[in-house]
Structures are given as C-alpha cells and as structure tokens.
Design a protein around this motif. Structure first.
Motif, PDB file in Angstrom:
ATOM      1  N   ARG A   1       0.835  -1.199   0.000  1.00 42.32           N
ATOM      2  CA  ARG A   1       0.000   0.000   0.000  1.00 42.32           C
ATOM      3  C   ARG A   1       0.872   1.253   0.000  1.00 42.32           C
ATOM      4  O   ARG A   1       0.617   2.223  -0.727  1.00 42.32           O
ATOM      5  CB  ARG A   1      -0.911  -0.007   1.224  1.00 42.32           C
ATOM      6  CG  ARG A   1      -1.688   1.294   1.466  1.00 42.32           C
ATOM      7  CD  ARG A   1      -2.596   1.098   2.669  1.00 42.32           C
ATOM      8  NE  ARG A   1      -3.242   2.334   3.076  1.00 42.32           N
ATOM      9  CZ  ARG A   1      -2.857   3.084   4.109  1.00 42.32           C
ATOM     10  NH1 ARG A   1      -1.808   2.710   4.828  1.00 42.32           N
ATOM     11  NH2 ARG A   1      -3.510   4.184   4.423  1.00 42.32           N
TER      12      ARG A   1
ATOM     13  N   ARG B   1       0.173   3.574  -3.101  1.00 42.81           N
ATOM     14  CA  ARG B   1      -0.842   4.589  -2.816  1.00 42.81           C
ATOM     15  C   ARG B   1      -0.188   5.905  -2.450  1.00 42.81           C
ATOM     16  O   ARG B   1       0.645   5.968  -1.545  1.00 42.81           O
ATOM     17  CB  ARG B   1      -1.750   4.127  -1.680  1.00 42.81           C
ATOM     18  CG  ARG B   1      -2.883   5.107  -1.386  1.00 42.81           C
ATOM     19  CD  ARG B   1      -3.841   4.550  -0.376  1.00 42.81           C
ATOM     20  NE  ARG B   1      -4.900   5.507  -0.087  1.00 42.81           N
ATOM     21  CZ  ARG B   1      -5.907   5.260   0.743  1.00 42.81           C
ATOM     22  NH1 ARG B   1      -5.991   4.095   1.345  1.00 42.81           N
ATOM     23  NH2 ARG B   1      -6.827   6.175   0.956  1.00 42.81           N
TER      24      ARG B   1
ATOM     25  N   TRP C   1      -8.306  -0.097   1.202  1.00 41.90           N
ATOM     26  CA  TRP C   1      -7.373  -0.179   0.075  1.00 41.90           C
ATOM     27  C   TRP C   1      -7.331  -1.588  -0.493  1.00 41.90           C
ATOM     28  O   TRP C   1      -7.355  -1.792  -1.714  1.00 41.90           O
ATOM     29  CB  TRP C   1      -5.996   0.264   0.523  1.00 41.90           C
ATOM     30  CG  TRP C   1      -4.955   0.129  -0.550  1.00 41.90           C
ATOM     31  CD1 TRP C   1      -4.713   0.989  -1.583  1.00 41.90           C
ATOM     32  CD2 TRP C   1      -4.037  -0.948  -0.707  1.00 41.90           C
ATOM     33  NE1 TRP C   1      -3.693   0.517  -2.361  1.00 41.90           N
ATOM     34  CE2 TRP C   1      -3.250  -0.666  -1.851  1.00 41.90           C
ATOM     35  CE3 TRP C   1      -3.790  -2.119   0.010  1.00 41.90           C
ATOM     36  CZ2 TRP C   1      -2.246  -1.512  -2.289  1.00 41.90           C
ATOM     37  CZ3 TRP C   1      -2.790  -2.968  -0.423  1.00 41.90           C
ATOM     38  CH2 TRP C   1      -2.040  -2.658  -1.557  1.00 41.90           C
TER      39      TRP C   1
END
Length: 213
Positions: A164, A168, A208
C-alpha cells in the motif's frame, strides 16, 4: 498428544516441570514409546513441551506469548484475500486495548521513535515503526493474551501495508499523521480518541485492499 495434554491440564505436570522418563510416561499413559516420542515432538512444535538434549523434556512456561506463536506462524502463509479477514479481526481487537494505562515513559519512547523516523521515511522503515508503535500501545494494556493475538495477526497485514505504501500516494504521510494524532490523544489521556484513530488507521488499509488496488 491428548493424553499428555490431559496430564498438564490436570495439574499433575505444571509449567517448567520435567516430564517423567520416557518408559515411565509411556507406561503410565498406555502408549508405545514410539507414539510417545511422536506426540512429544508434535507438542514441542506448538511450544507445549521443550526437548532439552541431554537433560530431558520439560513443559514450557505456557505463556500466551509463547503458545500463540504457532498460529502466527500459520498466519504468515495467508494470501492477501485472507488478509482482509485478519484485518477485520484486528480492527475489532486493537481498539479494545485500554490505552489509558500507558505510562509516560512508554509515551516518550513512542514519540522518540516517530521523531527518529522523520517526515519522509522509506515505506519499509515506516511499516517497521508502525509495528513497534502498535506493539508499544498493546503491551501497555497489561493483557498478554490480547498482545500476543494482535502480534500474531500482524503478519499478513504487514505485507499489505508495504505494498500500500509503495502504490498509494501519501500513504506514508497519512500513517505518520495518524500515529502522531493518536500519540497526542494518549498524552491528553483521552480514552476514546486513540481507539478511534486505531480504527481509522486499520480501516484505511482494509479499504485499500478491498478496492483491489
């Protein structure tokens, strides 16, 4: 295994006790020596017994932190789709830790860890600090079972958090913000805010993962 477990549960063998000699224990439990060896070996894998070469076999301390290492070993093999289920369990358990018990010395340690990390750490360093940050709060709850369970659930979520952070935008800065906000709430002895931040923190990783990104 069940027979040996029964002896321990009954209190005939207590934590850190040495098991009787192999022939005596096998005869007492109505087992062959080969079956007994296999059972003791299996129990040592899940940390019920500890074979000390040249000394004998002992019951371990049976501490939760020791016994719950076996499930955490299995957890590390789970895939990301299963990680969602572990995250959901963490999101239920972690806010339940009574963070109000945390002492000033522990708070200073957590603050020093965040300061040392800086404002632009690598994803790996951020996730490593994240684990220590959560563990520090969990340990202050004074519940070794809760702490061991949460520690064991961190395996699959660690990999998810690293990916992540790599994919992200602003994931690292957001994590640092949530940690600092949680630390500030702990300093103020706010009973509810740290729980809320823990829920938000874990829920963002869960969202997510659910997005399939």
């Amino acid at each position: 295994m069940e027979k040996i477990k029964g002896v321990i549960v009954s209190g005939a063998l207590r934590p850190d006790d040495r098991l009787p000699r192999e022939n005596e224990l096998a005869a007492g439990l109505g087992l062959s020596r080969n079956s007994l060896r296999e059972a003791v070996g299996a129990l040592s894998l899940i940390r019920i017994t500890n074979v000390r070469r040249g000394d004998g076999t002992y019951v371990t301390s049976l501490a939760p932190s020791l016994l719950l290492k076996a499930p955490s070993f299995v957890v590390d093999f789970q895939r990301d789709d299963t990680a969602l289920e572990f995250l959901a369990v963490r999101r239920i358990l972690e806010p339940a830790a009574p963070a109000a018990r945390i002492g000033e010395e522990r708070l200073d340690t957590l603050a020093a860890q965040l300061d040392k990390l800086g404002d632009d750490p690598s994803v790996e360093d951020c996730v490593a600090c994240d684990l220590e940050f959560h563990r520090g709060i969990e340990e202050s709850a004074g519940n070794p079972v809760l702490c061991a369970l949460l520690d064991g659930l961190s395996g699959p979520t660690t990999r998810a958090r690293i990916r992540r952070g790599l994919t992200r935008e602003n994931a690292v800065s957001r994590t640092l913000h949530e940690h600092r906000a949680s630390l500030a709430a702990l300093r103020e002895r706010d009973a509810e805010a740290p729980r809320s931040w823990a829920t938000v923190h874990l829920a963002s990783v869960e969202r997510w993962l659910r997005s399939g990104r």
